[in-house]
Write a protein that holds these residues in place. Structure first.
Motif, short mmCIF file in Angstrom:
data_model
loop_
_atom_site.label_atom_id
_atom_site.label_comp_id
_atom_site.label_asym_id
_atom_site.label_seq_id
_atom_site.Cartn_x
_atom_site.Cartn_y
_atom_site.Cartn_z
N PHE A 208 0.81 -1.21 0.00
CA PHE A 208 0.00 0.00 0.00
C PHE A 208 0.84 1.27 0.00
CE2 PHE A 208 -2.83 -3.01 2.44
CZ PHE A 208 -3.67 -3.25 1.39
N GLU A 209 2.11 1.16 0.43
CA GLU A 209 2.90 2.37 0.65
C GLU A 209 4.23 2.40 -0.09
OE1 GLU A 209 2.28 5.29 2.60
OE2 GLU A 209 0.31 4.46 2.20
N VAL A 210 4.76 1.26 -0.49
CA VAL A 210 6.11 1.23 -1.03
C VAL A 210 6.24 2.11 -2.27
CG1 VAL A 210 5.73 -0.82 -2.48
CG2 VAL A 210 8.04 -0.28 -1.64
N ASP A 211 7.35 2.81 -2.37
CA ASP A 211 7.64 3.68 -3.51
C ASP A 211 8.76 3.03 -4.32
OD1 ASP A 211 7.87 5.74 -5.29
OD2 ASP A 211 8.80 7.14 -3.89
N VAL A 212 8.51 2.76 -5.59
CA VAL A 212 9.47 2.08 -6.45
C VAL A 212 10.19 3.10 -7.31
CG1 VAL A 212 9.81 0.32 -8.21
CG2 VAL A 212 8.00 0.04 -6.50
N VAL A 245 5.08 4.69 -7.81
CA VAL A 245 6.19 4.61 -8.76
C VAL A 245 6.73 6.02 -8.94
CG1 VAL A 245 6.91 4.06 -11.12
CG2 VAL A 245 5.24 2.61 -9.96
N ARG A 246 8.00 6.17 -8.63
CA ARG A 246 8.66 7.47 -8.71
C ARG A 246 7.92 8.54 -7.90
NH1 ARG A 246 10.13 7.48 -15.23
NH2 ARG A 246 11.88 6.02 -15.11
N GLY A 247 7.45 8.13 -6.73
CA GLY A 247 6.84 9.07 -5.80
C GLY A 247 5.35 9.26 -5.93
N GLU A 248 4.73 8.74 -7.00
CA GLU A 248 3.31 8.94 -7.22
C GLU A 248 2.56 7.62 -7.06
OE1 GLU A 248 1.59 11.61 -7.75
OE2 GLU A 248 2.97 13.15 -8.48
N TYR A 249 1.48 7.62 -6.26
CA TYR A 249 0.61 6.45 -6.23
C TYR A 249 0.10 6.19 -7.65
CZ TYR A 249 0.46 6.51 -1.11
OH TYR A 249 0.79 6.45 0.21
N MET A 250 -0.14 4.91 -7.94
CA MET A 250 -0.47 4.57 -9.32
C MET A 250 -1.81 5.15 -9.78
SD MET A 250 1.78 3.32 -11.18
CE MET A 250 0.57 3.15 -12.48
N ASP A 251 -2.76 5.36 -8.89
CA ASP A 251 -4.04 5.90 -9.35
C ASP A 251 -3.93 7.35 -9.78
OD1 ASP A 251 -3.77 6.36 -6.42
OD2 ASP A 251 -5.63 7.46 -6.70
N TRP A 275 -8.53 -2.46 -5.06
CA TRP A 275 -9.71 -2.29 -4.20
C TRP A 275 -9.44 -1.52 -2.92
CZ3 TRP A 275 -13.99 -6.47 -4.22
CH2 TRP A 275 -14.42 -6.69 -5.54
N VAL A 276 -10.38 -0.64 -2.59
CA VAL A 276 -10.50 0.10 -1.33
C VAL A 276 -9.32 1.05 -1.11
CG1 VAL A 276 -10.82 -0.02 1.17
CG2 VAL A 276 -11.86 -1.77 -0.31
N PHE A 277 -8.11 0.49 -1.02
CA PHE A 277 -6.94 1.30 -0.69
C PHE A 277 -6.23 1.84 -1.93
CE2 PHE A 277 -7.52 -1.90 2.63
CZ PHE A 277 -7.67 -1.09 3.76
N GLY A 278 -6.82 1.64 -3.11
CA GLY A 278 -6.14 1.99 -4.34
C GLY A 278 -6.49 3.35 -4.91
N THR A 279 -7.35 4.12 -4.24
CA THR A 279 -7.72 5.45 -4.71
C THR A 279 -7.35 6.47 -3.66
OG1 THR A 279 -9.58 4.53 -5.95
CG2 THR A 279 -9.59 6.90 -5.58
N HIS A 280 -6.47 7.40 -4.02
CA HIS A 280 -5.93 8.36 -3.06
C HIS A 280 -6.44 9.77 -3.29
CE1 HIS A 280 -3.20 4.92 -3.16
NE2 HIS A 280 -2.99 5.17 -1.88
N ALA A 594 10.13 -2.67 3.55
CA ALA A 594 10.68 -1.49 2.87
C ALA A 594 9.57 -0.53 2.46
CB ALA A 594 11.48 -1.92 1.65
N LYS A 595 9.80 0.75 2.70
CA LYS A 595 8.90 1.80 2.23
C LYS A 595 9.35 2.36 0.89
CE LYS A 595 6.32 1.98 6.02
NZ LYS A 595 4.89 1.61 6.03
N ALA A 596 10.60 2.07 0.52
CA ALA A 596 11.14 2.53 -0.76
C ALA A 596 12.09 1.47 -1.28
CB ALA A 596 11.86 3.87 -0.60
#
Length: 755
Positions: A208-212, A245-251, A275-280, A594-596
């Motif tokens: 839910f939180e990791v930044d790639v 990805v690169r600091g931005e949630y995918m949604d 689902w649920v946690f995928g819209t920020h 890992a968060k990042a």
């Protein structure tokens, strides 16, 4: 009340627009448009516009999120397995909406056929077979009232500790792209196909939180090509991932959802959230290109109406997503030619037979050494009269993860049951799980011992949010009050049934390793059967056992398929869709918390090649019960791709199969890194030889200019080689890029119909 039976009324709306006098009933509007498109009198875009003209503002906004009220959040784990989740239904006009079912290894609604998990099917290296599985899953999805199947998961296996590794097609982009495309084609015969999780989703515990972080080379040339392959194969929809990805949630990741997916690749379907946690961000996600918030009326129901009234959300943005959703659903409904399947196909004889065949083709024979008579231990000798089948997984219905991909078949067959059915005249003994002393005694008294060990849903699977869930991923507006209590409640409920998550070790449980060593000491004729979803390290014990089989989570017929392979009724048809190293240090680092993270272009077999490590079992490896030779005859190849012809000869005494694999590498470095370009599975009779033609994918040999977005040949001394697994030497390789064709166009030669 919506037809799914759990959806109450939608937002307050202005009065609906009136139909013309004498016109068709409003409830038939959707079907009328479908018929017009089918007859060629309208295209899908015009059909979508015709429906949009009749929608109220509230109905228009209602297309953009799930129809179920937020109070059902705690019930998602239960309802997911009972009925489709609907988004954007408009009963007034007969618009059915998106009717969602998961389905990576079968339909999750009701009782359905449980096929082997996706990773097992990747091990078949057979896109034709995978397309058949896709069609079966699509048919059962349709029977259960859904029109939208999230069954195509093409995230790369960057590390085998990933909890949902079993839901993907392995570590290679070309294999993943071919198999995912086949699944897409099959599913679309009956339902819309959704590919997930876009993009760079390959860990669970912090998903839910990791930044790639990833550079352009790795992103576009390694982690995205298989997604594009599936889009090109006709995928109707994309599910965005939870991670950043690169600091931005995918949604809200416009560079990927719009710039790449739509503008560069030309995707015209719709994007849904995880689902649920995928819209920020309700408005921000819509503007970035995420069309539907799933599965409930959460952020968007709360925020979009006010944003539209205030002008912070433009009407044109709403219309853009509405057009994508309606155009896609209309086009699929209008072009679907197969009639409604009969309900009796669900877990019926044909689908059971297919599940069994796929499981047989997936099983990988990793080791098969002679014991004392010079004959390999497998297949089991006809003179075997006493078999001990031990291990905690020997008599369990172990189908894999219990998360969103869980399938509930009406029956299952364990390894023990499968062997007893296959060998009714053989004395087969079993012992209670955990009783090592009894297992050793049974093994010592048997002609052959079979140890069935590995993982289950407690060791690996979908990550479940615990009671300490950080609902901050939903934003401040939803981070309090009754919704927070509901989210915490669903987390507690789910955690009672599912543990899963990323694996803590690549080795077996210590108790399993102790059992293997004890049984092997008591009986030198020991077969170890591994159950799991990805690589399992075997260094602590593999030199003690002559035969080693990887049987995966084999589906509802897995026990019978395993028995067929062990007794020699069929060949073990599987080949590894990943590398198995001797040491976890040979793989990329993996931190479950890992968060990042940084993703580069070296993982799996590629990393071992570059660093000079010899694997326990290389990518593409698998043994059979016969011997088969490959010889590259010729090929043509340029920056658009090509084909190769390979002479394949069965030099053994029985029918057998092989996977012809074509690899390329830049041979200038001291340690070339193999890149799979193409493959073809083929079965030959004893003594038979055949020339097969294999399609070659150029992507692994190309590079993308980040400015022009154009692809061109990567520099290097590229060579091509035919092999039965990822090669360790390039002595027999030939130059990759050809001038004039050196292929014979004899039509009698076998074309590649599997790629």
């Amino acid at each position: 009340m919506q037809s799914m039976g759990i959806v109450t009324g939608r937002r307050n709306a202005r009065p609906p627009k009136q139909r013309r006098a004498g016109g068709p009933p409003e409830g038939d509007a959707y079907d009328e448009v479908v018929q017009e498109i089918r007859a060629g009198r309208l295209d899908a875009d015009a059909g979508a516009e015709r429906l949009i003209e009749r929608l109220t503002d509230a109905e228009l906004l209602g297309l953009l999120d799930g129809d179920s009220p937020r109070r059902l959040l705690p019930l998602i784990p239960v309802l997911l397995h009972r009925r489709p989740f609907v988004a954007g239904a408009v009963p007034r006009l007969g618009i059915p909406g998106i009717r969602f079912s998961d389905g990576a290894r079968g339909v999750v609604i009701g009782e359905s056929t449980a096929f082997p998990v996706t990773m097992a099917r990747a091990a078949t290296w057979d896109p034709v077979l995978e397309e058949q599985v896709g069609e079966a899953i699509g048919a059962e999805t349709r029977i259960r009232g859904a029109n939208y199947s999230a069954s195509v998961c093409v995230n790369l296996l960057r590390h085998p500790a990933w909890g949902r590794a079993q839901e993907c097609y392995g570590e290679d982009p070309v294999l993943t792209g071919r198999m995912g495309s086949a699944m897409t084609r099959g599913v679309r015969v009956h339902t819309m196909a959704c590919v997930k999780h876009f993009a760079l989703n390959s860990m669970e515990d912090e998903r839910f939180e990791v930044d790639v972080s990833v550079d352009d080379h790795a992103l576009h040339e390694v982690y995205l090509p298989h997604f594009k392959a599936v889009i090109d194969a006709g995928a109707d929809s994309v599910m965005s991932a939870y991670n950043r990805v690169r600091g931005e949630y995918m949604d809200v990741n416009r560079p990927l959802l719009t710039d790449v997916l739509r503008e560069e690749w030309g995707f015209t379907g719709f994007v849904t959230s995880d689902w649920v946690f995928g819209t920020h961000a309700a408005v921000g996600s819509l503007e970035a290109g995420m069309d539907v918030e799933m599965p409930l009326r959460l952020r968007r129901a709360h925020e979009l109406p006010a944003a539209l009234r205030a002008g912070t959300l433009h009407h044109a943005t709403v219309l853009r997503s509405a057009r994508r959703i309606l155009r896609t659903t209309l086009l699929h409904a209008a072009t679907r030619t197969e009639p409604q399947p009969s309900a009796d196909v669900v877990a019926g004889s044909a689908h059971r037979a297919l599940a069994r065949h796929v499981a047989e083709e997936s099983i990988v024979l990793l080791a098969n050494r002679p014991v004392d008579d010079g004959v390999p231990l497998l297949p089991l000798s006809a003179t075997t009269r006493r078999i001990a089948v031990v291990g905690r997984l020997a008599d369990r219905a172990n189908l894999g993860d219990h998360g969103s991909s869980r399938v509930r078949p009406p029956t299952t067959v364990s390894p023990l049951q499968g062997l007893r059915e296959a060998l009714p005249d053989t004395q087969i003994t079993s012992t209670p799980a955990g009783n090592v002393r009894a297992a050793v005694a049974a093994a010592a008294a048997a002609d052959t011992a079979i140890v069935v060990v590995g993982f289950d849903q407690h060791d690996e699977g979908e990550s479940v949010v615990t009671g300490g869930v950080d609902v901050g991923v939903l934003g401040a507006a939803l981070d309090s009050g009754r919704l927070r209590s509901a989210i915490t409640g669903v987390a507690h409920l789910a955690s009672r049934f599912v543990r899963g998550g990323d694996r803590t070790s690549l080795r077996l449980r210590p108790s399993d390793e102790r059992l293997i060593l004890a049984v092997a000491a008591a009986n030198p004729r020991t077969v170890v059967v591994l159950i799991g979803g990805s690589a399992i390290l075997t260094e602590a014990w593999r030199d003690r056992v002559p035969a080693l089989v990887l049987a995966w989570y084999g589906g509802m017929e897995g026990g019978r398929a395993l028995a067929d392979v062990l007794t020699g009724v069929v060949e073990p048809g599987g080949r590894l869709p990943f590398v198995i190293p001797t040491d976890p240090a040979h793989l990329p680092p993996f931190d479950r918390e890992a968060k990042a993270v940084v993703y580069d272009d070296r993982w799996g077999q590629r990393r071992l090649d570059e660093e000079g490590h010899t694997p326990a079992f290389p990518f593409g490896f698998g043994l059979g019960y016969t011997t088969i030779d490959h010889r590259l005859l010729g090929h043509r190849f340029d920056d658009t791709g090509g084909t190769a012809e390979v002479l394949v000869t069965n030099t053994g005494r029985r029918e057998g199969s092989t996977v012809v694999q074509l690899y390329a590498a830049d041979t200038a470095p001291e340690r070339p890194v193999a890149q799979l370009l193409g493959f073809r599975k083929v079965t030959l009779q004893a003594g038979e030889e055949r020339v097969v033609r294999v399609v070659l994918d150029p992507t692994p040999t190309l590079e993308r200019d980040p400015v022009t977005r154009r692809w061109s040949a990567r520099a290097g001394d590229w060579a091509l080689q035919a092999a039965q697994h990822s090669p360790s030497t390039w002595a027999s390789a030939v130059p990759l890029r050809t001038g004039d064709s050196d292929l014979d166009d004899d039509p009698a030669r076998l074309p590649d119909t599997a790629g």
